[in-house]
Motif scaffolding. Structure first.
Motif, PDB file in Angstrom:
ATOM      1  N   THR A  97       0.726  -1.210   0.075  1.00  0.00           N
ATOM      2  CA  THR A  97      -0.169  -0.014   0.010  1.00  0.00           C
ATOM      3  C   THR A  97       0.898   1.150  -0.110  1.00  0.00           C
ATOM      4  N   ASP A  98       0.020   2.667  -0.034  1.00  0.00           N
ATOM      5  CA  ASP A  98       0.927   3.623  -0.116  1.00  0.00           C
ATOM      6  C   ASP A  98       1.207   4.298   1.265  1.00  0.00           C
ATOM      7  N   LYS A  99       0.597   4.174   2.322  1.00  0.00           N
ATOM      8  CA  LYS A  99       0.628   4.676   3.536  1.00  0.00           C
ATOM      9  C   LYS A  99       0.775   3.794   4.625  1.00  0.00           C
ATOM     10  N   HIS A 102      -2.334   1.929   6.418  1.00  0.00           N
ATOM     11  CA  HIS A 102      -2.873   1.490   5.529  1.00  0.00           C
ATOM     12  C   HIS A 102      -2.074   0.039   5.500  1.00  0.00           C
ATOM     13  N   GLU A 103      -0.723   0.166   5.492  1.00  0.00           N
ATOM     14  CA  GLU A 103      -0.092  -1.133   5.351  1.00  0.00           C
ATOM     15  C   GLU A 103      -0.056  -1.969   6.574  1.00  0.00           C
ATOM     16  N   HIS A 136       1.238   8.316   9.738  1.00  0.00           N
ATOM     17  CA  HIS A 136       0.443   8.802   8.465  1.00  0.00           C
ATOM     18  C   HIS A 136       1.466   9.075   7.313  1.00  0.00           C
ATOM     19  N   LYS A 137       2.776   8.852   7.519  1.00  0.00           N
ATOM     20  CA  LYS A 137       3.800   9.024   6.255  1.00  0.00           C
ATOM     21  C   LYS A 137       3.387   7.990   5.158  1.00  0.00           C
ATOM     22  N   SER A 138       3.972   8.639   3.978  1.00  0.00           N
ATOM     23  CA  SER A 138       3.856   7.666   2.787  1.00  0.00           C
ATOM     24  C   SER A 138       5.077   6.800   2.973  1.00  0.00           C
ATOM     25  N   VAL A 139       4.799   5.479   2.365  1.00  0.00           N
ATOM     26  CA  VAL A 139       5.838   4.563   2.670  1.00  0.00           C
ATOM     27  C   VAL A 139       7.125   4.864   1.817  1.00  0.00           C
ATOM     28  N   THR A 140       6.743   5.856   0.853  1.00  0.00           N
ATOM     29  CA  THR A 140       8.182   6.210  -0.110  1.00  0.00           C
ATOM     30  C   THR A 140       8.978   7.042   0.546  1.00  0.00           C
ATOM     31  N   GLU A 141       8.616   7.521   1.879  1.00  0.00           N
ATOM     32  CA  GLU A 141       9.287   8.551   2.401  1.00  0.00           C
ATOM     33  C   GLU A 141      10.021   7.791   3.705  1.00  0.00           C
ATOM     34  N   LYS A 147      11.035   0.693   6.689  1.00  0.00           N
ATOM     35  CA  LYS A 147      10.166  -0.163   5.785  1.00  0.00           C
ATOM     36  C   LYS A 147      10.285  -1.653   6.319  1.00  0.00           C
TER      37      LYS A 147
END
Length: 559
Positions: A97-99, A102-103, A136-141, A147
């Motif tokens: 997922t992106d957040k 949510h993950e 609340h961060k995006s996983v890309t950050e 991770k």
């Protein structure tokens, strides 16, 4: 309570005569913390995937494998998903997922749990793993360590009884890896979760393990406590002993008594007892300092006031970076995940361009060089993910592909590939698809493709990831041979012991730039946390003791 019972289990991959696993007999009790080690390709990951059938590779399995007394084949997919968690080697491969929030919830949603239960479990896991500040961060950050922690937390939210991990720290920096292992210890001790993991980096994980299982050629050759396993490997003269904790290797190099120390603390206590009646212990030894650059010639690679960011309005990833790498030098960049090391390596390879400053190859700005000039016998780049280099259906075809534009004859190509495959032990893997190889085997195949180009500058991103200690030494001898022939190597690595032992110059990367650099051994001797286990064990006596070999020599020189 018995969790797994593995009786005479063998496994063979399709179209392969040799068994990947042969005659495995193991019993695993609930709540055990088990580490599986062995050379690359010894069958560790294959065994680990057998105990979660939905992740098992295609092939033929023989023997009996039960989970909680039931044949593993009868365990339904829902039970496997919720009861048997699996953390992959590459943190990015486990995120869907992106957040962050949510993950954490994704697995619970997939199991069909109600919203109130999901909210409760997500809150519990975020608190347990200390994720609140980046919830609340995006996983890309996220950094690599964050991770991997998120992967672990999202699996633990499903309350598994068993946690399987396939080299989970291979892409983490030493401090993040130690934190991750400490989290696993906490899960095992406080939640009673059974943990089974494969690992090459044993320094941190063995002290928290109940059992250490060593595999070789698809068989279990040692099974016991870490101390018992180390002593057994030493008595056997097995090369896997070189992967054991530094305290154990130092002890074995100085005395032949038992028991062997496992932790830095135990090693330090033994050292203090050993040195009690020695009179010349505190004599200082001057560390050799290599000359960082040859002032009589241009550096092979130079960064001059380099700034870089991925997006126009984004944050700076590289900040005012300046350093030089001399011709024929092995230069190692170390530092935490997310500090900019890989980005710097990509800039050196011309994959990205700075918006300010210059990257110079042999005194020439990389921006003024054509792609043909840059990459033809000049620069070769090994990415962090070796799969990015594979484009063919077999290892052999992939090796020939890298030489497809070469003017060499077919016979010359064959001789060159055969020699490289023999050195990197790839010949038995020629007919396999690169994606079917183990992590260490993929790393060797990718290295072969890069080295076949015979570049003048070699850029390596985590080249020892997934490699066993025996092969690391072999790779180091080859890299030093390349250095002697004038090849310049810039390497990004989390492998502190490898950098300390074989690097010429090491630099600590932090917040987009180099904080400090110096000749390898003085560099690590000056650090308190970012140093080798051997140095942490003896620095109260000998600050200059950096590698296992250094400490053994210092011990033997005492009177």
């Amino acid at each position: 309570m018995e969790i797994y019972h593995i009786q005479n289990v063998s496994f063979t991959f399709p179209m392969q005569e040799k068994k990947a696993l042969e005659g495995i007999n193991l019993t695993i009790q609930g709540g055990e913390f088990i580490t599986i080690g062995g050379k690359s390709g010894s069958g560790k990951s294959t065994l680990l995937r057998q105990v979660k059938p939905i992740l098992s590779p295609h092939g033929k399995r023989e023997g009996t494998l039960t989970y909680r007394g039931r044949p593993i084949e009868d365990v339904d997919q829902r039970t496997q998903a919720s009861d048997i968690g699996f953390v992959l080697q590459n943190p990015d491969n486990g995120i869907v997922t992106d957040k962050v929030w949510h993950e954490l919830a994704f697995g619970l949603e997939s199991l069909g749990l109600d919203q109130q239960t999901i909210r409760l479990r997500v809150a519990e896991m975020a608190s347990f793993f200390g994720i609140q500040t980046w919830f609340h961060k995006s996983v890309t950050e996220l950094s690599g360590g964050q991770k991997q922690l998120l992967n672990l937390a999202s699996i633990m939210a499903m309350h598994p009884s068993v946690l399987l991990l396939d080299e989970p720290t291979s892409q983490l920096d030493p401090i993040a890896a130690a934190d991750f292992i400490e989290t696993l210890r906490k899960i095992n001790q406080e939640l009673g979760t059974t943990i089974i993991l494969t690992e090459h980096r044993l320094e941190e994980v063995l002290p928290v393990s109940d059992r250490f299982i060593v595999m070789d050629e698809g068989r279990v050759i040692v099974d016991g406590t870490p101390r018992e396993a180390g002593e057994a490997l030493w008595c056997m003269g097995h090369p896997m002993f070189t992967a054991m904790p530094s305290s154990m290797q130092i002890y074995a190099g100085v005395t032949k008594d038992t028991p062997f120390p496992v932790t830095v603390k135990e090693g330090r206590q033994w050292l203090d007892r050993y040195l009690e009646d020695k009179s010349n212990v505190r004599e200082e030894v001057t560390l050799n300092s290599q000359t960082l650059n040859n002032t009589n010639q241009l550096p092979a690679l130079r960064f001059k006031d380099v700034w870089f960011k991925y997006e126009k309005n984004g944050v700076n990833i590289i900040k005012d970076l300046s350093f030089e790498v001399a011709e024929g030098q092995l230069y190692c960049l170390v530092g935490g995940n997310g500090t900019g090391k890989t980005t710097a390596l990509s800039l050196a390879g011309g994959l990205y361009h700075p918006y300010r400053g210059k990257v110079l190859i042999g005194g020439k700005n990389i921006l003024s060089m054509q792609a043909k000039e840059l990459f033809t016998n000049n620069i070769a780049y090994l990415p962090q993910n070796p799969q990015h280099l594979f484009v063919k259906k077999t290892v052999e075809q992939d090796l020939y592909e890298i030489l497809s534009r070469s003017s060499m004859s077919k016979e010359e190509k064959a001789r060159k590939i055969t020699a490289m495959a023999e050195f990197l032990e790839l010949e038995p893997l020629f007919a396999m698809h690169p994606y079917d190889l183990s992590g260490g085997e993929q790393q060797r195949a990718a290295l072969a493709k890069v080295l076949l180009l015979e570049p003048r500058i070699l850029l390596l991103d985590e080249p020892t990831k997934g490699l066993d200690s025996f092969f690391k030494a072999k790779l180091a001898s080859y890299l030093k041979q390349l250095n002697a022939n004038g090849v310049t190597i810039l390497m990004v690595s989390h492998d502190i012991e490898f950098c300390a032992k074989y690097g010429d110059v090491c630099a600590l990367f932090f917040n987009g730039s180099i904080t400090t650099s110096g000749a390898a051994k003085p560099f690590f001797a000056g650090n308190h946390f970012y140093t080798t286990a051997a140095n942490r064990m003896v620095r109260h006596v000998w600050r200059e003791g950096v590698t296992v070999e250094d400490v053994i020599a210092l011990c033997k020189n005492t009177r």
